[in-house]
Structure formats: structure tokens, C-alpha cells
Design a protein around this motif. Sequence first.
Motif, PDB file in Angstrom:
ATOM      1  N   PHE B 124       0.670  -1.186   0.097  1.00  0.00           N
ATOM      2  CA  PHE B 124       0.084   0.160   0.052  1.00  0.00           C
ATOM      3  C   PHE B 124       0.883   1.175   0.185  1.00  0.00           C
ATOM      4  O   PHE B 124       0.901   1.951  -0.816  1.00  0.00           O
ATOM      5  CB  PHE B 124      -0.938   0.063   1.368  1.00  0.00           C
ATOM      6  CG  PHE B 124      -2.365   0.607   0.971  1.00  0.00           C
ATOM      7  CD1 PHE B 124      -2.655   1.449  -0.042  1.00  0.00           C
ATOM      8  CD2 PHE B 124      -3.348  -0.363   1.707  1.00  0.00           C
ATOM      9  CE1 PHE B 124      -4.175   1.741  -0.098  1.00  0.00           C
ATOM     10  CE2 PHE B 124      -4.617  -0.110   1.326  1.00  0.00           C
ATOM     11  CZ  PHE B 124      -4.940   1.081   0.730  1.00  0.00           C
ATOM     12  N   VAL B 125       1.904   1.295   0.773  1.00  0.00           N
ATOM     13  CA  VAL B 125       2.703   2.274   1.184  1.00  0.00           C
ATOM     14  C   VAL B 125       3.437   2.361  -0.173  1.00  0.00           C
ATOM     15  O   VAL B 125       3.840   3.827  -0.716  1.00  0.00           O
ATOM     16  CB  VAL B 125       3.630   2.215   2.193  1.00  0.00           C
ATOM     17  CG1 VAL B 125       4.599   3.417   2.333  1.00  0.00           C
ATOM     18  CG2 VAL B 125       2.644   2.245   3.668  1.00  0.00           C
ATOM     19  N   ALA B 127       2.786   1.475  -3.352  1.00  0.00           N
ATOM     20  CA  ALA B 127       1.812   2.083  -4.288  1.00  0.00           C
ATOM     21  C   ALA B 127       1.519   3.640  -4.142  1.00  0.00           C
ATOM     22  O   ALA B 127       1.693   4.224  -5.271  1.00  0.00           O
ATOM     23  CB  ALA B 127       0.374   1.251  -4.187  1.00  0.00           C
ATOM     24  N   ILE B 128       1.241   4.257  -2.945  1.00  0.00           N
ATOM     25  CA  ILE B 128       1.142   5.659  -2.793  1.00  0.00           C
ATOM     26  C   ILE B 128       2.412   6.350  -3.015  1.00  0.00           C
ATOM     27  O   ILE B 128       2.272   7.292  -3.745  1.00  0.00           O
ATOM     28  CB  ILE B 128       0.800   5.837  -1.270  1.00  0.00           C
ATOM     29  CG1 ILE B 128      -0.588   5.139  -0.966  1.00  0.00           C
ATOM     30  CG2 ILE B 128       0.839   7.086  -0.973  1.00  0.00           C
ATOM     31  CD1 ILE B 128      -0.870   5.224   0.408  1.00  0.00           C
ATOM     32  N   PHE B 129       3.382   5.893  -2.593  1.00  0.00           N
ATOM     33  CA  PHE B 129       4.772   6.743  -3.006  1.00  0.00           C
ATOM     34  C   PHE B 129       5.141   6.581  -4.288  1.00  0.00           C
ATOM     35  O   PHE B 129       5.740   7.727  -4.768  1.00  0.00           O
ATOM     36  CB  PHE B 129       5.687   6.545  -1.775  1.00  0.00           C
ATOM     37  CG  PHE B 129       5.450   7.058  -0.587  1.00  0.00           C
ATOM     38  CD1 PHE B 129       5.716   8.317  -0.474  1.00  0.00           C
ATOM     39  CD2 PHE B 129       4.864   6.596   0.342  1.00  0.00           C
ATOM     40  CE1 PHE B 129       5.511   9.144   0.838  1.00  0.00           C
ATOM     41  CE2 PHE B 129       4.597   7.103   1.722  1.00  0.00           C
ATOM     42  CZ  PHE B 129       4.813   8.731   1.775  1.00  0.00           C
ATOM     43  N   ALA B 131       3.360   6.579  -6.968  1.00  0.00           N
ATOM     44  CA  ALA B 131       2.401   7.491  -7.658  1.00  0.00           C
ATOM     45  C   ALA B 131       2.827   8.849  -7.450  1.00  0.00           C
ATOM     46  O   ALA B 131       3.308   9.749  -8.346  1.00  0.00           O
ATOM     47  CB  ALA B 131       1.017   7.010  -7.243  1.00  0.00           C
TER      48      ALA B 131
END
Lengths: 353, 468
Positions: B124-125, B127-129, B131
Motif C-alpha cells: 500500500f505504502v 503504491a502510494i509513494f 504514484a
Amino acid sequence: MLAELCLGLVMLGLAAYAVLGSADFGAGFWDLTAGGDRRGGRLRGMVQRSMSPVWEANHVWLIFVLVIAWTAFPVAFGSIFSTLYIPLFLAAIGIIFRGTAFVLRGQAATIREARVLGALFALSSVLIPFFLGAALGGIASGRVEVGNAAGDPVSSWLNPTSVLIGVIAVLSGAYLAAVFLAGDSERADQPDLVRAFRARALGMGALTGVVALGGLLVLRDDAPDLYDGLTSGGGLVMVIASALAGTATLALVWRERFGVARFTAALAVVCIVVGWALAQDPYLLPPELTLDEAAASDATLSAVLIGVGLGMIILAPSLWLLYHLVLQGRLDQEYEPLDQRFRPLTASDEDPQ
Amino acid sequence: MAGPAFTMFAQQVVETLGGEHQPDTVLARQMQALSLAVHIPIVCFGIAFPAMIVFVEGLYLRTGDLAYKALAKRWSKVALILFAVGVVTGTILSFEFGLLWPDFMATFGEVFGIAFGLEGISFFVEAIFIAIYVYGWDRLSRRAHFLTGIPIVISGFTGSLNVIAVNGWMNNPEGFDVVDGRVVNPQPWDALFNANMWHELIHMYLAGYIVAGFIVAGIYAYAWLKGRRDRYHRTGLVVTLAFASLAAPVQVVIGDWAGRQVAESQPVKLAAFEGVYRTQDGAPFTIGGIYDKDTGEVKWGIEIPKLLSLLAHHDPNARVVGLEAVPADDRPPVNIVRFSFQTMVGIGTALALLGTTFIVTWFRKRRLPRSRWFYRGVMAAGPLAFVALIAGWITTEVGRQPWIVYEVMRTDQAVTAADGLEVGYVFLVCVYLGLGAAVVWLLRRLTRRPPATEVGAPVAPARDEEPS
Ligand code: HDD
Ligand code: HEM
Ligand code: HEM
């Protein structure tokens, strides 16, 4: 208590996915129905631009649901996946197609490539929520038996309740997407797109509401227990809350208050997810397996809560940062119609429609 | 259970869901293996590429040279695409756990599941960073942008840690008790930090750098041979090569550690690596050849006396447990495992030599090697590293057979009772073929675009003469 908290995590994930994930699927729906290259190009460009930075993070909610479910409720997980293998396998394949086609389309060099990839992306965006919704319908209507592939592989997901929930999943995604995209178009200063998405949001919102209410009749015949749960007690409260939030969203979209509409639209969906959980309480797999029977032992449940709790300390601010940057427009790319790259700029591009 | 006993007893469990199982598990295993063999090479980039990108961006921040920025930006786009493919293929894997192995999940989900929970959060982390990083070029301040790269590197590591922990656990299960064939008293944290995790984690993590590093370096080595030697291409070559070359020799050391750990916790698997039938002291190491099931000998191999005992236990006369220690039903298919193991070790040794050549030349002479053969070697190293990666996993996974959870649950107890696997299998093969073709097509398209498009300015076209 631990089991309820873990179920809470699953519901949190499901609700987040039902809002954020579905909105991405819904964007695919609008992409699919946008029309020819030229006319649809502007809409598709907006879809591409809005989804790019967030779809991967949104997708992880699904993974989140799966991993919590198989850790905290392993027997239910094994039963669900072995019985509902057809819709779940198809959804998984759809996920491959959608994700890949979406990133590839961003790099397409000719309009033909973009068209093929776009079709693949958009079509799978409609099929995935349908299959996932149908699988949920199988669970909610009590068609998943406990055991290794113990339920019927076909009627467990091809039945009135499943079809209904599948359709609602597609429609509500399209509705959410239209609301979000209208807001994004406003931020990107594209008034024609604002108008286009606003109209879609209004139409789709009304349609979703009608189908959802009409669907209650389907449930009354096909899944009476679920129907009872949704029309009494906490389930009923949630259904009403959802209807109110949905109506409020329509009003807000009408008045072009897209920023707030984002939240009320999301709320409408969240209420339904919570309502479903309340409606089938105390069962995880009705009519056999209760939540307490399905729950893993306390050591595992508390490990999940501790692990996820610690993780949230990092995850929550990260998510906040991402959506904060996105909503502020800090990650926005230049807007361009999707077909723009493949043809010279003409005068009509300045003044669409 | 383990230890140098002559006969080992499995403590098999009863499956939770039960039901009619598949007559054989081949299709399910093939599907699982295929999906993993697609996912793992891709995630090597998720593991290793961010560190390289952040490194090059660091060079840009220090020098302000646009060539570095163009390179980092280009790579970050590639990383994003590969990340997306990693995400979708990883999703398939998660689904497959339930679709193919429902009874594995139902019986043991509560023991090892927590690892996947933490993995989920890590990705999750990531994927967020990723992006923020890719879409934040030129939109965040230079420093802030650089900083958003760092969580990607860290979460790639913690994500791998958690998945690998599960695999380590399957090979060396702990953290639960078996009472009357039922799994009780799960201790998820003990299961997570099992004894096999550390070597597998480090070995896999380094493999990520080796695979990603050599594959990308191979592309720039090709460009180098074609005469494209400006700063942009040169940096691309040197950075990737440096990461891979530093990892390759260390990998041999970690591999040795892995071997010793296997000797301790899964002696029968080690026997399969080597085709050792009889438990013996001072066991030889045999290179090549074919294991003959009937005689329990390796035919046509080159035998080096006592080496296996030396490698596995660091003592030339140590006792090595043979396949005979367990009933024939409990032995893995020796030749597949052995051939894979030898392939990995052979390639690993070659890559370590190649890497050392580069490192030594770079530090002693401060320049790249001159021989064209070196560059051809680098081009070959990428595909070879890929083969070693897959071979290593076949060693580990097939070597574990017939157990899905070593000596506790058999693979055929875990498999789904549903039909239609053939259809799913064919379908999946087609999908992966299409996916592979599409990704290659896309990456080629990206590399053809001139670097200047990344920064909207010419990128130091000057040929960078090497200091000699
Ligand atoms: C680039 C890839 C690569 C390279 C060059 C090597 N390996 Fe490896 N090896 C892997 C990639 C790999 C892996 C990532 O595929 C495995 C599978 C499971 C694991 O932990 O790592 C593996 C497993 C693995 C195992 C089994 C571990 C287990 O079952 O728990 C052993 C004993 C070795 N390796 C030994 C070696 C040796 C002695 C090497 C060098 C000479 C070597 N490996 C090079
Ligand atoms: C059976 C095992 C596995 C399962 C079920 C699995 C599952 C997943 C899932 C669901 C994702 C997507 C996460 C997201 O949505 O962001 C993912 C990504 C990833 N996986 Fe796996 N995985 C497995 C094996 C592995 C292994 C062995 C490694 C290596 C160490 C690995 C490393 C990664 C990495 C680094 C990513 C990030 C995506 C990327 O870099 O492309 N996985 N995995
Ligand atoms: C974190 C990691 C992993 C987990 C949890 C995992 C899990 C599994 C499971 C559940 C099976 C099926 C049951 C069995 O055959 O025992 C399996 C089989 C297999 N896996 Fe893994 N796996 C992992 C990593 C990998 C990787 C990275 C590869 C590599 C390419 C791999 C290669 C295989 C192969 C070849 C089989 C088939 C074994 C056979 O046919 O005998 N595994 N794995």
C-alpha cells in the motif's frame, strides 16, 4: 469482540474498495460508453488523467480485504474461494487486463492501439465489479456452504441476488465516477466536461437509486433473510441513510457543488456496505457459519489488530498525503484529450462540441 | 522432528475443510508455479529499481546535471509500469491461494496470514509513494521529491520480508501445535519470524538487485556496443552494473548460508539437491549427471570427495542425511530439484565472477572494462540471472514436495475440490503470454524515445570520454 473488530477491518477495506475501487471501474464504464475517437477523446483524456495517480493505491484495498479475511476467517475464506471460483477467477483475469491495458494505453502510439487497449480496459472495468458483486451476492444469499467447494459452482453466483448486486456494483461505480470526474473536470477548467459528467452523474444516480430500491423486491423473493435484515433494525437505518445521502448527492451535483458531493456519494455507498453487514449479523456465511465460529483464535486476531494498527500509523498519513496532493491538484498532469496525441491540433479543439 | 535422525516422522495434520480432492495436484501446482514465475521476476524491479532511481536522482541533486534527471525520470516511468504489472500479477497470486489451495488457507491461514497483512500494508505504502514520485516530478520541490522516493525503497523491502516469511514458514513451519491432527494454538509472530526467513529474505532481496541490475545493464551494454556512450547511457550502465555487481559475489555467501540452513531444517531436501540416497559421513559433491531412482546413484557426474559435507556443515566428515531417511512417498522428485540447484549455483558463480571483474576494474583503474566481451557478458547476465532466479525457486518449492507445509500437510490435502482447472490453466497461459508481449512492446517503445523528452531540454549530448 476481537472477531468483531477484525470484521470491522474487513468492512473498512470493503467500503474503501467499494468507493475508491468502484469509482475507478466506473471511470472505465464512462470510457467504454464515451463514443467515437473524436467525441469520446475528451472524456477519455479526463479519465486517464484522473485515474493515473490513484488507481494502484485504490486497488490495494482489495488485497487488504483478502489478506485480513484469510487470516482472521480462514475457514470462510477457503469455502468462499473454492465455491465461487468461477466469478472470482474471472474477476482476477479481468484485473490483469484492466491494469495492464490501462498503463499501456498511456503509452499507445497510434489511435488504433489506443482503441484496442481502451476497449480492453473499459470492458474489464465493467466485468470486474459485476463478478465481484455477484460473488458477494452468493455469500449474502446464503449460497456458500462451508467446505472445500461444497456449494454449487454455478447457481452460487448465477442467481437473482447475485445478478442484482453485480449490476448495482457496476452502476454505483459509474455514478461515483461521474461525480468525481465532474469535480476533476472543474479543477482542470474544462466546462464542457463538467457538463458532460454532471449529466451522467444525475442520470446514473437516479438509475442506481431505482435499481437499488426495486432490488429489494428481488431480495424479498430470493433472499428473504437478507431482505428482513435490510428492512429492520440497523440494516434499515443504513438503507435509509444511504438513500438520504444519495438524494443529497443528486441535489449537490445539480447545484454543481462537486467537492461536497464527493463525500455524500461515498457515504451512500459506505452505508450500504455497513447495512449489509448488519443485515446478516451474526452470520459470516449465512445460514450456517456465524462470525464467532468463523473467527481464528484470539492470538491471531489480536496479532492482526496489532499488526494492522501499527501499519496504519504509517499508512494513514501516507494515504492522506496522496489524496491531499491529488485533491489539491499537485499531481495533476496536463489535460489532453486521449485522441489528441494522434492527430494535429485543429481549431475545433479549442471549442468542443 | 529434524536433526540428524535416520528415520524422520512427519506429524501430518487433518485438513479443515476436507471434501473430495483432485486426483492429482499437477495442474494446480503448475498454475501456482506459472503465476509465481511471472510475478517474481517483475517484482525484482519493484525491489531493486527504486533504490537505483533514487541514487541517480541523488546524483542529479548534487550536480544539477540534466542527464541524471532524464535518466531517473525515465526509469521511474518504467518502474511505474512494472509496478502496475507486479500489482496485477500479485493480485492473481492472492486469488490463487484461495482458488487453488482453499484447505491450505482454511487450515493454516490463522498461523501465517499475519505476514500477508503486513505485506499488504507495505505494498500500500509502496503504491502510494510510487504514484507521488512519478507524478510529482517538477511538481514537488526537488528535495521533497527525492524524499518521497525513500519510502518506496523501504516498503519494497518490508513487503518482500513478509511474503518470504510465509515461504520460509512453509519450509520450516513453526508457531502452532498439532493435537489429534488439528492445528491449534497458533502463534502468528513465531510463525512470521521463522528460522528459514532470514536467509531466504536476504537471498531473494539480493536476487532482486542481481536480476533487475543485470537486465537493465544489459540494455545499456547493448547501447554501449552500438556506440552510444554519452553521460546518460554511461550512467545507466554504471549504476545498474554497480548494484548488480556488488550483490552477485555476496549472493554466493548467502547461498552457502541457505544451503547450511536447509541441511539443518530440511535434510531430505538437501539430499535431493545432491541426489544423496544413503545417509553417510564425508559425503561427496557431484557435479552434473543424472540421479537414478532405482540404484540411488548419480550416473555420469563428476564427484568431488567430501565437498558436500564441507559445504553443508563446514566439516569434511560431517554426516549428511540421505533420501533413504524417509519413505519413498515423502521424497521430492530428485532430478528436477537437482538440475535446478546446479543451474542456479553455476550461474551464480559466473555472475559473481563477472561482477567482481567490474568492481575490480572500476576501483583499480577508475574506468569501465574495455573488452567487448565484457559487454557481451553483461548482456547475457540479465537472462542468466532470470534463469537462476526461477531455478532457485524451483529448487526451494519442488524440493519441498510432497509437502505444502513441510512434514505437516501434503500438497494434495490442500488442493481445491473444484473442477475446471484445465480451462483455467489454458486461459491463464494465454493471458500471461499476452501480458508478456504487451509489456515488452511497451518498454521498447519507451526506450526508443529520446531522453530529452523527459526534461524538455537537450541532455548533455557530449561524448563523455573516460578518464584513463
Ligand atoms: C539471481 C538469482 C540467484 C543466484 C545468482 C543464486 N541464487 Fe540461490 N536462490 C535464488 C536465487 C539465486 C532464489 C531467490 O530463487 C531462492 C529461492 C528461495 C530463496 O530463498 O531464494 C534461491 C534458493 C537457494 C537455496 C535453497 C534455499 C531454501 O530452500 O530454503 C540454496 C541452498 C541456494 N539458493 C544456494 C545458492 C548458491 C550456493 C548460489 C551461488 C553460487 C546461489 N544460490 C545463487
Ligand atoms: C505467493 C506469493 C505471493 C503473493 C500472494 C503475492 C502477492 C502480491 C500482491 C497482491 C501484490 C500487489 C500489491 C499491490 O497491490 O500493491 C504484490 C506485489 C509485490 N510483490 Fe508479491 N506476492 C507473492 C510473492 C512475492 C515474492 C516471493 C516477492 C519477492 C520478494 C514479492 C514481492 C513483491 C513486490 C516487491 C511487490 C510490489 C509490486 C512491484 O514491485 O511490482 N511477492 N504481491
Ligand atoms: C513467498 C512466496 C511463496 C509462497 C508463499 C509460495 C507458495 C506456494 C504454494 C502454496 C505452492 C503450491 C503447493 C506446493 O506445490 O507445495 C507453490 C508451488 C510452487 N511454487 Fe511457490 N511460493 C512462493 C514463492 C515461489 C516463487 C517465487 C517461485 C518461483 C518462481 C515459486 C515456485 C513454485 C513452484 C515451481 C511450485 C510448484 C511446485 C511443484 O510443482 O512441485 N514459489 N508455492
